[in-house]
Structures are given as C-alpha cells and as structure tokens.
Design a protein around this motif. Structure first.
Motif, PDB file in Angstrom:
ATOM      1  N   GLU A  98       0.774  -1.109   0.188  1.00  0.00           N
ATOM      2  CA  GLU A  98       0.136  -0.027   0.130  1.00  0.00           C
ATOM      3  C   GLU A  98       0.960   1.397  -0.055  1.00  0.00           C
ATOM      4  O   GLU A  98       0.441   2.249  -0.575  1.00  0.00           O
ATOM      5  CB  GLU A  98      -0.920  -0.038   1.404  1.00  0.00           C
ATOM      6  N   TYR A  99       2.052   1.342   0.600  1.00  0.00           N
ATOM      7  CA  TYR A  99       2.777   2.443   0.628  1.00  0.00           C
ATOM      8  C   TYR A  99       3.345   2.694  -0.734  1.00  0.00           C
ATOM      9  O   TYR A  99       3.525   3.964  -1.031  1.00  0.00           O
ATOM     10  CB  TYR A  99       3.882   2.174   1.821  1.00  0.00           C
ATOM     11  N   ILE A 100       3.816   1.831  -1.344  1.00  0.00           N
ATOM     12  CA  ILE A 100       4.403   1.602  -2.624  1.00  0.00           C
ATOM     13  C   ILE A 100       3.235   2.501  -3.611  1.00  0.00           C
ATOM     14  O   ILE A 100       3.715   3.126  -4.213  1.00  0.00           O
ATOM     15  CB  ILE A 100       4.792   0.273  -3.468  1.00  0.00           C
ATOM     16  N   ILE A 101       2.083   1.915  -3.458  1.00  0.00           N
ATOM     17  CA  ILE A 101       1.132   2.372  -4.219  1.00  0.00           C
ATOM     18  C   ILE A 101       0.803   3.877  -4.004  1.00  0.00           C
ATOM     19  O   ILE A 101       0.607   4.594  -5.026  1.00  0.00           O
ATOM     20  CB  ILE A 101      -0.168   1.634  -4.204  1.00  0.00           C
ATOM     21  N   SER A 102       0.697   4.185  -2.841  1.00  0.00           N
ATOM     22  CA  SER A 102       0.511   5.451  -2.319  1.00  0.00           C
ATOM     23  C   SER A 102       1.652   6.501  -2.878  1.00  0.00           C
ATOM     24  O   SER A 102       1.323   7.799  -3.013  1.00  0.00           O
ATOM     25  CB  SER A 102       0.266   5.505  -0.849  1.00  0.00           C
ATOM     26  N   LEU A 103       2.985   5.879  -3.116  1.00  0.00           N
ATOM     27  CA  LEU A 103       3.814   6.895  -3.770  1.00  0.00           C
ATOM     28  C   LEU A 103       4.056   6.920  -5.139  1.00  0.00           C
ATOM     29  O   LEU A 103       4.854   7.159  -5.640  1.00  0.00           O
ATOM     30  CB  LEU A 103       5.075   6.616  -3.215  1.00  0.00           C
ATOM     31  N   ASN A 104       2.824   6.381  -5.941  1.00  0.00           N
ATOM     32  CA  ASN A 104       2.717   6.408  -7.374  1.00  0.00           C
ATOM     33  C   ASN A 104       3.548   5.356  -7.813  1.00  0.00           C
ATOM     34  O   ASN A 104       4.221   5.284  -8.945  1.00  0.00           O
ATOM     35  CB  ASN A 104       3.121   7.808  -8.120  1.00  0.00           C
ATOM     36  N   GLY A 105       3.963   4.267  -6.988  1.00  0.00           N
ATOM     37  CA  GLY A 105       4.826   3.306  -7.373  1.00  0.00           C
ATOM     38  C   GLY A 105       4.530   2.412  -8.691  1.00  0.00           C
ATOM     39  O   GLY A 105       5.525   2.223  -9.426  1.00  0.00           O
ATOM     40  N   ILE A 106       3.310   2.278  -8.830  1.00  0.00           N
ATOM     41  CA  ILE A 106       2.630   1.380 -10.071  1.00  0.00           C
ATOM     42  C   ILE A 106       3.101   2.358 -11.303  1.00  0.00           C
ATOM     43  O   ILE A 106       3.842   1.618 -12.130  1.00  0.00           O
ATOM     44  CB  ILE A 106       1.134   1.515 -10.064  1.00  0.00           C
ATOM     45  N   ASN A 107       3.155   3.706 -11.433  1.00  0.00           N
ATOM     46  CA  ASN A 107       3.676   4.323 -12.500  1.00  0.00           C
ATOM     47  C   ASN A 107       5.060   4.233 -12.618  1.00  0.00           C
ATOM     48  O   ASN A 107       5.616   4.057 -14.005  1.00  0.00           O
ATOM     49  CB  ASN A 107       3.161   5.606 -12.244  1.00  0.00           C
ATOM     50  N   PHE A 108       5.860   4.425 -11.554  1.00  0.00           N
ATOM     51  CA  PHE A 108       7.227   4.535 -11.894  1.00  0.00           C
ATOM     52  C   PHE A 108       7.682   2.916 -12.152  1.00  0.00           C
ATOM     53  O   PHE A 108       8.732   2.789 -13.263  1.00  0.00           O
ATOM     54  CB  PHE A 108       7.859   4.560 -10.378  1.00  0.00           C
ATOM     55  N   ILE A 109       7.035   1.804 -11.736  1.00  0.00           N
ATOM     56  CA  ILE A 109       7.572   0.688 -12.102  1.00  0.00           C
ATOM     57  C   ILE A 109       7.009   0.326 -13.445  1.00  0.00           C
ATOM     58  O   ILE A 109       7.955  -0.396 -14.170  1.00  0.00           O
ATOM     59  CB  ILE A 109       6.777  -0.259 -10.942  1.00  0.00           C
ATOM     60  N   SER A 110       6.037   0.770 -13.944  1.00  0.00           N
ATOM     61  CA  SER A 110       5.584   0.381 -15.094  1.00  0.00           C
ATOM     62  C   SER A 110       6.254   0.784 -16.207  1.00  0.00           C
ATOM     63  O   SER A 110       6.188   0.391 -17.385  1.00  0.00           O
ATOM     64  CB  SER A 110       3.944   0.551 -15.359  1.00  0.00           C
ATOM     65  N   LYS A 111       7.169   1.969 -16.088  1.00  0.00           N
ATOM     66  CA  LYS A 111       8.049   2.229 -16.980  1.00  0.00           C
ATOM     67  C   LYS A 111       8.983   1.404 -17.379  1.00  0.00           C
ATOM     68  O   LYS A 111       9.627   1.549 -18.566  1.00  0.00           O
ATOM     69  CB  LYS A 111       8.425   3.502 -16.614  1.00  0.00           C
ATOM     70  N   PHE A 112       9.382   0.469 -16.609  1.00  0.00           N
ATOM     71  CA  PHE A 112       9.992  -0.538 -17.033  1.00  0.00           C
ATOM     72  C   PHE A 112       9.637  -2.043 -17.693  1.00  0.00           C
ATOM     73  O   PHE A 112      10.367  -2.650 -17.715  1.00  0.00           O
ATOM     74  CB  PHE A 112      11.152  -1.005 -15.826  1.00  0.00           C
ATOM     75  N   LEU A 113       8.240  -1.896 -17.809  1.00  0.00           N
ATOM     76  CA  LEU A 113       7.641  -3.154 -18.677  1.00  0.00           C
ATOM     77  C   LEU A 113       8.324  -3.114 -20.043  1.00  0.00           C
ATOM     78  O   LEU A 113       8.492  -2.027 -20.692  1.00  0.00           O
ATOM     79  CB  LEU A 113       6.164  -2.647 -18.815  1.00  0.00           C
ATOM     80  N   LEU A 114       8.561  -4.428 -20.557  1.00  0.00           N
ATOM     81  CA  LEU A 114       9.317  -4.316 -21.889  1.00  0.00           C
ATOM     82  C   LEU A 114      10.482  -3.637 -21.818  1.00  0.00           C
ATOM     83  O   LEU A 114      11.143  -3.457 -22.873  1.00  0.00           O
ATOM     84  CB  LEU A 114       8.251  -3.783 -23.031  1.00  0.00           C
ATOM     85  N   HIS A 115      11.314  -3.544 -20.846  1.00  0.00           N
ATOM     86  CA  HIS A 115      12.729  -3.326 -20.617  1.00  0.00           C
ATOM     87  C   HIS A 115      13.478  -4.125 -21.670  1.00  0.00           C
ATOM     88  O   HIS A 115      13.273  -5.233 -21.738  1.00  0.00           O
ATOM     89  CB  HIS A 115      13.321  -3.015 -19.405  1.00  0.00           C
ATOM     90  N   ARG A 116      14.434  -3.618 -22.211  1.00  0.00           N
ATOM     91  CA  ARG A 116      15.369  -4.437 -23.093  1.00  0.00           C
ATOM     92  C   ARG A 116      16.104  -5.423 -22.375  1.00  0.00           C
ATOM     93  O   ARG A 116      16.552  -6.560 -22.757  1.00  0.00           O
ATOM     94  CB  ARG A 116      16.459  -3.659 -23.901  1.00  0.00           C
ATOM     95  N   LYS A 117      16.316  -5.276 -21.028  1.00  0.00           N
ATOM     96  CA  LYS A 117      17.121  -6.257 -20.189  1.00  0.00           C
ATOM     97  C   LYS A 117      15.903  -7.103 -19.557  1.00  0.00           C
ATOM     98  O   LYS A 117      15.264  -6.586 -18.766  1.00  0.00           O
ATOM     99  CB  LYS A 117      17.996  -5.439 -19.286  1.00  0.00           C
ATOM    100  N   GLU A 118      16.017  -8.413 -19.766  1.00  0.00           N
ATOM    101  CA  GLU A 118      14.944  -9.460 -19.574  1.00  0.00           C
ATOM    102  C   GLU A 118      14.811  -9.202 -17.992  1.00  0.00           C
ATOM    103  O   GLU A 118      13.610  -9.114 -17.445  1.00  0.00           O
ATOM    104  CB  GLU A 118      15.428 -10.765 -19.967  1.00  0.00           C
ATOM    105  N   GLU A 119      15.893  -9.347 -17.159  1.00  0.00           N
ATOM    106  CA  GLU A 119      15.574  -9.430 -15.629  1.00  0.00           C
ATOM    107  C   GLU A 119      14.815  -7.978 -15.280  1.00  0.00           C
ATOM    108  O   GLU A 119      13.977  -8.112 -14.204  1.00  0.00           O
ATOM    109  CB  GLU A 119      16.697  -9.402 -15.129  1.00  0.00           C
TER     110      GLU A 119
END
Length: 176
Positions: A98-119
């Motif tokens: 909930e803390y991650i979500i409250s800090l707009n973490g979903i938005n920050f994390i989603s920027k790394f979807l489909l990143h060129r580095k698999e991990e």
C-alpha cells in the motif's frame, strides 16, 4: 530462506550485530559510498534481505521502500534491476504494498515494462502482479504492454504475461 526471530538471535549471538543494525549499516554504506560497484553490491544485498518477511518491520523503520523507489530514477540499469528486485520482494507485505502504491509506485515501476534487459522487465511485471492484488483495475497502457509479454518468444516473459492477464484481466476484455 525464511527465518524466525529465535533463529536470528541464535545466529547473531549475544554480542553480534543485530539484523536492524546490519540493515542500517548497509543503507549507510549505500548512501555514503562514491563507488558505483559498491552501491550495486549493497543494493543487491538490501534487495535480498527484502525476501525474508522477518525483515519487513526493520525495512519499514529504515524507509527502505523509499530508497528502492528513488533508484528507479537512476541511469544505471544494475541499480534499477536491484531496486526492482527489492520492491518485488517487499511488495508481498500488505503495508509495504500500500505504501508503494501511495507513492505512485505503479507508475514508476510500469515504465520498466518491456525493458530491453530481461531481468528488469521480469521484475517490473512481477512487482506489478503483487501490487495489483489490492487494485481492481489495470490501466489500459499496462494491459497493452502485458499483452506484448504474452506474445513474446521468450518463455519466461510469455508465461508471466499470460498469468498476469489471466489473473487480472477477463479474457473478453483483452484487446488483441
């Protein structure tokens, strides 16, 4: 491997450094070092500690989620990778989630979807998988990216994308 407090006390010994103090020392090392390699290694260690639920309370007290989220704005892919690993591990804790979500973490994390580095890509999607357990609606832009995972020739990406879609998006709503 998960630990119990009794096991930690036995391992630490009467005069040893406790888990809280050790994590505090790691964070201090991370924030004060000028060596990029030392930062990477220390952040990787912190991410590994986030795997064990016995450490969650210490990590909350030390504001480790904030440190992990801050690293997502760095240019170094290894720091991003370890930060996402830590967020992924600690997001199993309901308060941290909930803390991650409250800090707009979903938005920050989603920027790394489909990143060129698999991990990095896998850690981003897995973290979002945990975060969406408490959210009903997956935004369209994330859904579209996850559909691309499902279409991947990489079995790890494909399987994770498929599980995400099956779990959070009804098949009749998936736009293909």
């Amino acid at each position: 491997m998960f630990s119990r407090k009794e096991q930690l006390i036995k391992k630490t010994g009467k005069d040893g450094v406790g888990r809280y103090e050790f994590l505090k020392q790691l964070i201090h090392e991370f924030t004060t070092t000028t060596s990029l390699e030392a930062k990477r290694q220390t952040l990787a260690n912190l991410a590994n500690f986030a795997y064990d639920p016995i450490n969650y309370d210490y990590m909350k007290q030390l504001h480790l989620v904030d440190l992990f989220l801050a690293q997502l704005s760095e240019d170094d892919e290894e720091l991003i990778h370890f930060a996402l690993s830590g967020l992924c591990n600690i997001s199993c804790d309901p308060e941290c989630k909930e803390y991650i979500i409250s800090l707009n973490g979903i938005n920050f994390i989603s920027k790394f979807l489909l990143h060129r580095k698999e991990e990095v890509s896998l850690n981003a999607l897995t973290t979002l998988f945990y975060l969406f357990e408490s959210h009903a609606i997956v935004p369209k832009e994330i859904e579209q990216k996850v559909i691309q995972y499902e279409a991947s020739s990489n079995p790890r990406l494909k399987n994770l994308g498929k599980v995400f879609l099956q779990t959070y998006i009804p098949s009749e709503l998936v736009e293909k």
